[in-house]
Write a protein that holds these residues in place. Structure first.
Motif, short mmCIF file in Angstrom:
data_model
loop_
_atom_site.label_atom_id
_atom_site.label_comp_id
_atom_site.label_asym_id
_atom_site.label_seq_id
_atom_site.Cartn_x
_atom_site.Cartn_y
_atom_site.Cartn_z
N CYS A 54 -30.92 112.30 18.02
CA CYS A 54 -30.60 111.15 18.86
C CYS A 54 -31.87 110.33 19.06
O CYS A 54 -32.98 110.82 18.80
CB CYS A 54 -30.02 111.61 20.21
N PRO A 55 -31.76 109.09 19.49
CA PRO A 55 -32.96 108.27 19.66
C PRO A 55 -34.01 108.92 20.57
O PRO A 55 -35.21 108.84 20.28
CB PRO A 55 -32.42 106.97 20.27
N GLU A 56 -33.60 109.61 21.63
CA GLU A 56 -34.57 110.24 22.53
C GLU A 56 -35.30 111.40 21.86
O GLU A 56 -36.52 111.51 21.96
CB GLU A 56 -33.89 110.73 23.81
N HIS A 57 -34.58 112.26 21.17
CA HIS A 57 -35.22 113.41 20.52
C HIS A 57 -35.93 113.02 19.23
O HIS A 57 -36.72 113.82 18.71
CB HIS A 57 -34.19 114.52 20.25
N HIS A 58 -35.67 111.83 18.74
CA HIS A 58 -36.35 111.34 17.54
C HIS A 58 -37.63 110.59 17.92
O HIS A 58 -38.72 111.02 17.57
CB HIS A 58 -35.41 110.44 16.74
N GLN A 59 -37.48 109.49 18.66
CA GLN A 59 -38.63 108.63 18.94
C GLN A 59 -38.93 108.44 20.42
O GLN A 59 -39.87 107.74 20.77
CB GLN A 59 -38.40 107.27 18.28
N GLY A 60 -38.14 109.08 21.28
CA GLY A 60 -38.35 108.93 22.72
C GLY A 60 -39.53 109.75 23.23
O GLY A 60 -40.18 110.48 22.48
N ASP A 61 -39.77 109.66 24.53
CA ASP A 61 -40.89 110.37 25.14
C ASP A 61 -40.78 111.89 25.00
O ASP A 61 -41.79 112.59 25.02
CB ASP A 61 -41.00 110.01 26.63
N GLY A 66 -42.54 110.99 19.93
CA GLY A 66 -43.12 110.74 21.25
C GLY A 66 -44.08 111.83 21.68
O GLY A 66 -45.16 111.56 22.21
N LEU A 67 -43.69 113.09 21.48
CA LEU A 67 -44.52 114.22 21.90
C LEU A 67 -45.53 114.63 20.83
O LEU A 67 -46.60 115.16 21.16
CB LEU A 67 -43.62 115.45 22.18
N ALA A 71 -46.60 119.50 20.68
CA ALA A 71 -46.00 119.44 22.02
C ALA A 71 -44.48 119.60 21.94
O ALA A 71 -43.87 120.20 22.83
CB ALA A 71 -46.38 118.14 22.72
N PHE A 72 -43.86 119.05 20.89
CA PHE A 72 -42.43 119.22 20.69
C PHE A 72 -42.10 120.70 20.57
O PHE A 72 -41.18 121.20 21.21
CB PHE A 72 -41.97 118.46 19.44
N GLY A 74 -43.90 123.16 21.69
CA GLY A 74 -44.16 123.77 22.99
C GLY A 74 -43.01 123.59 23.96
O GLY A 74 -42.70 124.50 24.74
N ARG A 75 -42.34 122.46 23.90
CA ARG A 75 -41.23 122.20 24.81
C ARG A 75 -39.94 122.90 24.38
O ARG A 75 -39.23 123.46 25.19
CB ARG A 75 -40.98 120.70 24.91
N TYR A 76 -39.62 122.83 23.09
CA TYR A 76 -38.32 123.30 22.61
C TYR A 76 -38.38 124.62 21.84
O TYR A 76 -37.34 125.19 21.53
CB TYR A 76 -37.66 122.24 21.73
N ARG A 77 -39.58 125.08 21.51
CA ARG A 77 -39.75 126.29 20.69
C ARG A 77 -39.03 126.16 19.36
O ARG A 77 -38.46 127.12 18.84
CB ARG A 77 -39.29 127.55 21.43
N MET A 78 -39.06 124.94 18.82
CA MET A 78 -38.49 124.64 17.50
C MET A 78 -39.38 123.63 16.81
O MET A 78 -39.93 122.75 17.47
CB MET A 78 -37.09 124.05 17.63
N ASP A 79 -39.50 123.77 15.51
CA ASP A 79 -40.22 122.77 14.73
C ASP A 79 -39.24 122.10 13.77
O ASP A 79 -38.03 122.37 13.82
CB ASP A 79 -41.43 123.38 14.00
N GLU A 80 -39.77 121.24 12.91
CA GLU A 80 -38.89 120.50 11.99
C GLU A 80 -38.12 121.44 11.07
O GLU A 80 -36.96 121.17 10.75
CB GLU A 80 -39.72 119.52 11.15
N MET A 81 -38.73 122.53 10.64
CA MET A 81 -38.03 123.45 9.74
C MET A 81 -36.90 124.19 10.47
O MET A 81 -35.86 124.45 9.88
CB MET A 81 -39.01 124.45 9.11
N ASP A 82 -37.08 124.48 11.75
CA ASP A 82 -36.00 125.06 12.54
C ASP A 82 -34.84 124.07 12.65
O ASP A 82 -33.67 124.46 12.52
CB ASP A 82 -36.48 125.44 13.95
#
Length: 92
Positions: A54-61, A66-67, A71-72, A74-82
């Motif tokens: 979604c726009p927030e999880h893509h380019q939002g704060d 954004g993060l 930091a992404f 750290g917040r979600y415990r997921m990276d792009e490969m996940d």
């Protein structure tokens, strides 16, 4: 872009945000994110590796751009490969 790629990207986007789905937020409209992991600074991953966000999880704060990737994670415990793995799972 070949029609098979365009069809695939439409299918990916129609899943809605893969992170919102994982977090239990339900289906939210998505844009396409191309993973940066394993790519050079100005390179974009193949369309076949697209992730719906979604726009927030893509380019939002609170999103990947954004993060930033660390930091992404750290917040979600997921990276792009996940996120890519979740996308592939949802498509199948």
């Amino acid at each position: 872009m070949k029609s098979a790629e365009k069809e695939y990207l439409n299918r990916v986007a129609s899943l809605g945000c893969i992170l919102c789905r994982e977090l239990g937020y339900g289906e939210t409209p998505a844009t396409i994110h191309h993973p940066r992991e394993g790519q050079g600074m100005s390179q974009r991953a193949s369309n076949w590796l697209a992730i719906p966000l979604c726009p927030e999880h893509h380019q939002g704060d609170s999103g990947l751009h954004g993060l930033g990737t660390k930091a992404f994670y750290g917040r979600y415990r997921m990276d792009e490969m996940d996120l890519l793995a979740l996308t592939i799972q949802a498509l199948n």
